[in-house]
Design a protein around this motif. Structure first.
Motif, short mmCIF file in Angstrom:
data_model
loop_
_atom_site.label_atom_id
_atom_site.label_comp_id
_atom_site.label_asym_id
_atom_site.label_seq_id
_atom_site.Cartn_x
_atom_site.Cartn_y
_atom_site.Cartn_z
N ARG A 27 -62.38 51.26 96.10
CA ARG A 27 -62.49 50.14 95.17
C ARG A 27 -62.56 48.81 95.92
O ARG A 27 -62.16 48.71 97.08
N SER A 29 -61.34 44.83 95.60
CA SER A 29 -60.39 43.95 94.95
C SER A 29 -60.80 42.50 95.18
O SER A 29 -61.04 42.10 96.32
N HIS A 31 -59.55 38.66 94.74
CA HIS A 31 -58.33 37.87 94.59
C HIS A 31 -58.72 36.40 94.41
O HIS A 31 -59.51 35.85 95.18
N GLN A 63 -56.23 38.72 89.97
CA GLN A 63 -56.91 39.82 90.66
C GLN A 63 -57.75 40.61 89.66
O GLN A 63 -57.37 40.78 88.50
N ASP A 65 -60.20 44.36 89.88
CA ASP A 65 -60.59 45.49 90.72
C ASP A 65 -61.76 46.24 90.10
O ASP A 65 -61.83 46.40 88.87
#
Length: 666
Positions: A27, A29, A31, A63, A65
């Protein structure tokens, strides 16, 4: 009022966001920083640029994802753009995610799916991803100069057995004509494939034209000599291009005063070669350094909502529509509430005590980044503007010659249209002198925002009550005798007369000695050459009393005002001069070639012009001697021309523009 307030709050909550990226197992991510608290929801959106398909995840705890499988489901090879969306009830407001230094060099390879994603910065300074499925993943490890040649060294990760690779090649393809040259690369196989070799520039010498650009590809052949991989050589991750000038990796001078430049492209993030002369490279490199100043100023300082940045003809003159808008703003009292900046390299005293900057200096880029309002009549060196910028493009004439995407004949103007297309994406307002121009501008520049069809501010000068007094003052300033009439010769430049990249020559076809002998008792001749070729003009001292070279005179409007006759060819100056009502002669000695081979016209010159087309010096001299008869012959045609193209000019164009563009900021 409540809806406007909520929209403003929604926008403020997301407008200054930044994102950093991390790869964790299967995955990605994202931020976030810079997001402000908001009572609604915030979402991060990944959009496939080619299909419009989207992935959306709610931002929680700053965040969001995404699984690689979801990203792969959008498309095999595409470009992904990113947005943050704020939602309140059933209303959405989105903001494109800007590129930041934390995004640079992000690259992820997934060998299980033969998939690679890599980040890049768009020309508008936004974050995007390139995504593609490939059998090989390469990266450049080392580049250096070897004499006048280049050494390249790299590594290839493969999902196919290394023994299937029979030949490794570097292919160089010239962008304009697709001429290609191949170089065999030395390589050896371990767990990965390693390659190195020297690029011999002499191999390209027959096609190394000035300003030719070449894309570099890595190509792999199998045991049957079949091409199984061909991709642009990627530079993502090779170096940290924090500064725009860092993209120019290697510069190699040759014996002819030219330079071969290896550089990393923006957008494709690929390796390319540019063959150019030293002055052009130095200018381009200085622009790149300026863009760094611009970007850093944008990141560190807020937009000054009371600052206006003016530029006319690339900062070479205080003139044109920008000048007359500026001076009208001073008269209307804007000088007390705005800070004005002028890009200007001349000696004219600009009223109002503005900040003066030299084009492409560090101060230039700093103030360009700080200013809310931009006013220009050509193009800025930065094809990006900040959130909240308002760009007023005033342009500089009614078009006779084809522009932008209407140009069909190859030449520098056709090559430059991509820059104008990028620039026109930033225009919020575009000035037009008449309906005819508006239609051409929309098509040629692919402009779809607000057209201000108000006439040209620069033409207000012809309708001033004290125009006759201004005329005499100008003649005195220049030193033209009061008893002499003025003939203004203002030709265009020829697209096919280029000495080098954007340096041009001009072969003056008026016999100046004959003019002096036959016409100097009554007239003086004022030469006003196009800014691209004016520096190549030389006038002998014995002609000084009858021929004035005023090519460097800032404001051509003032020269129109003092002139009794205009001589031109394919320049748009006659559209503006028609406001005077005085006679015009069209000295078009290369008419057939220009019409068919250089750029082409919008008008039928043989039918639509308000004056005769003259092809020899003798015809020109004769027409001047018989100017009263010429004026009578074209009287009806002249009036029709004024009615078609000058009908908006009443002396109030500047005020109309100011009320439309600046009234809200006063």
């Amino acid at each position: 009022m409540f809806k406007k307030m909520m929209k403003k709050l929604m926008y403020r909550s997301i407008q200054n966001h930044r994102v950093s990226i991390q790869s964790e197992n299967d995955r990605l991510s994202f931020h976030f920083t810079g997001l402000k608290p908001f009572i609604g929801q915030k979402f991060f959106v990944i959009k496939d640029r080619s299909t419009g398909r989207r992935l959306k995840k709610e931002i929680k705890h700053n965040q969001a994802d995404f699984n690689y499988e979801d990203i792969l489901s959008l498309a095999d090879s595409t470009v992904l753009d990113f947005y943050v969306k704020a939602k309140l009830y059933n209303r959405y407001l989105s903001k494109r995610t800007p590129f930041s230094k934390t995004n640079y060099g992000f690259s992820k390879i997934n060998k299980d799916s033969n998939f690679k994603i890599s980040s890049y910065k768009t020309k508008d300074n936004y974050l995007s991803f390139n995504t593609k499925r490939v059998l090989f993943f390469h990266k450049i490890k080392h580049l250096k100069t070897v004499g006048k040649n280049f050494y390249i060294e790299g590594q290839i990760e493969s999902v196919k057995p290394a023994q299937e690779i029979n030949k490794l090649e570097l292919i160089m393809v010239r962008r304009d004509n697709k001429k290609a040259y191949g170089f065999n690369l030395d390589f050896y196989c371990n767990e990965d494939i390693y390659f190195k070799d020297i690029i011999l520039i002499d191999k390209l010498k027959n096609d190394l034209n000035v300003n030719s650009r070449w894309d570099l590809f890595l190509q792999i052949r199998d045991g049957l000599n079949k091409v199984i991989y061909k991709e642009l050589i990627e530079m993502n991750g090779y170096d940290n291009f924090d500064h725009e000038e860092d993209r120019y990796l290697l510069v190699n001078p040759d014996t002819n005063g030219m330079q071969s430049v290896l550089y990393a492209t923006m957008g494709k993030e690929s390796l390319a070669l540019w063959y150019t002369d030293k002055p052009q490279f130095e200018k381009t490199y200085a622009i790149a350094k300026g863009k760094t100043v611009f970007n850093e100023t944008c990141e560190r300082h807020p937009l000054n909502r009371r600052m206006v940045f003016f530029e006319s003809f690339l900062g070479k003159s205080y003139s044109g529509n920008p000048k007359y808008i500026y001076e009208e703003m001073l008269k209307m009292g804007y000088g007390d509430k705005f800070t004005f900046v002028w890009s200007y390299s001349g000696e004219e005293k600009i009223p109002g005590e503005p900040i003066i900057v030299q084009r492409e200096s560090e101060e230039y880029y700093k103030y360009l980044a700080l200013s809310k309002y931009w006013v220009s009549n050509i193009i800025f060196p930065v094809h990006r503007k900040r959130e909240g910028n308002i760009y007023l493009q005033t342009w500089h004439g009614t078009p006779l010659k084809k522009l932008g995407y209407d140009i069909e004949v190859d030449g520098p103007e056709k090559m430059a249209r991509e820059n104008f297309y990028l620039e026109s994406r930033n225009w919020d307002y575009l000035l037009s002198a008449n309906q005819y121009s508006s239609g051409i501008f929309r098509r040629a520049f692919k402009f779809n925002k607000k057209m201000l069809e108000f006439g040209y501010p620069a033409n207000d000068i012809f309708y001033k009550r004290d125009a006759s007094i201004i005329k005499q003052q100008i003649k005195e300033k220049i030193g033209i005798p009061k008893d002499k009439k003025v003939i203004l010769y203002a030709p265009t430049w020829r697209d096919n007369q280029a000495a080098s990249s954007w340096n041009h020559v001009f072969d003056l076809k008026i016999d100046l000695n004959q003019f002096k002998e036959q016409l100097s008792d009554e007239y003086v001749l004022v030469l006003r050459m196009h800014h691209l070729i004016s520096e190549s003009l030389n006038i002998s001292e014995e002609l000084a009393s009858s021929v004035y070279d005023l090519s460097s005179y800032d404001d051509i409007q003032e020269l129109y005002l003092i002139s009794d006759i205009l001589i031109t060819d394919y320049s748009s100056v006659f559209f503006e001069f028609a406001n005077t009502g005085r006679p015009m002669l069209f000295y078009a000695y290369d008419f057939d070639m220009y019409k068919n081979q250089i750029r082409g016209f919008y008008l039928d010159m043989e039918k639509d012009l308000p004056g005769p087309i003259l092809k020899t010096n003798e015809e020109l001299i004769s027409a001047i001697k018989d100017i009263d008869e010429v004026q009578r012959k074209f009287e009806d045609q002249y009036q029709d021309f004024v009615g078609a193209y000058c009908y908006l000019e009443k002396g109030d164009s500047s005020a109309k523009v100011i009320r439309e563009v600046f009234e809200g900021g006063k």
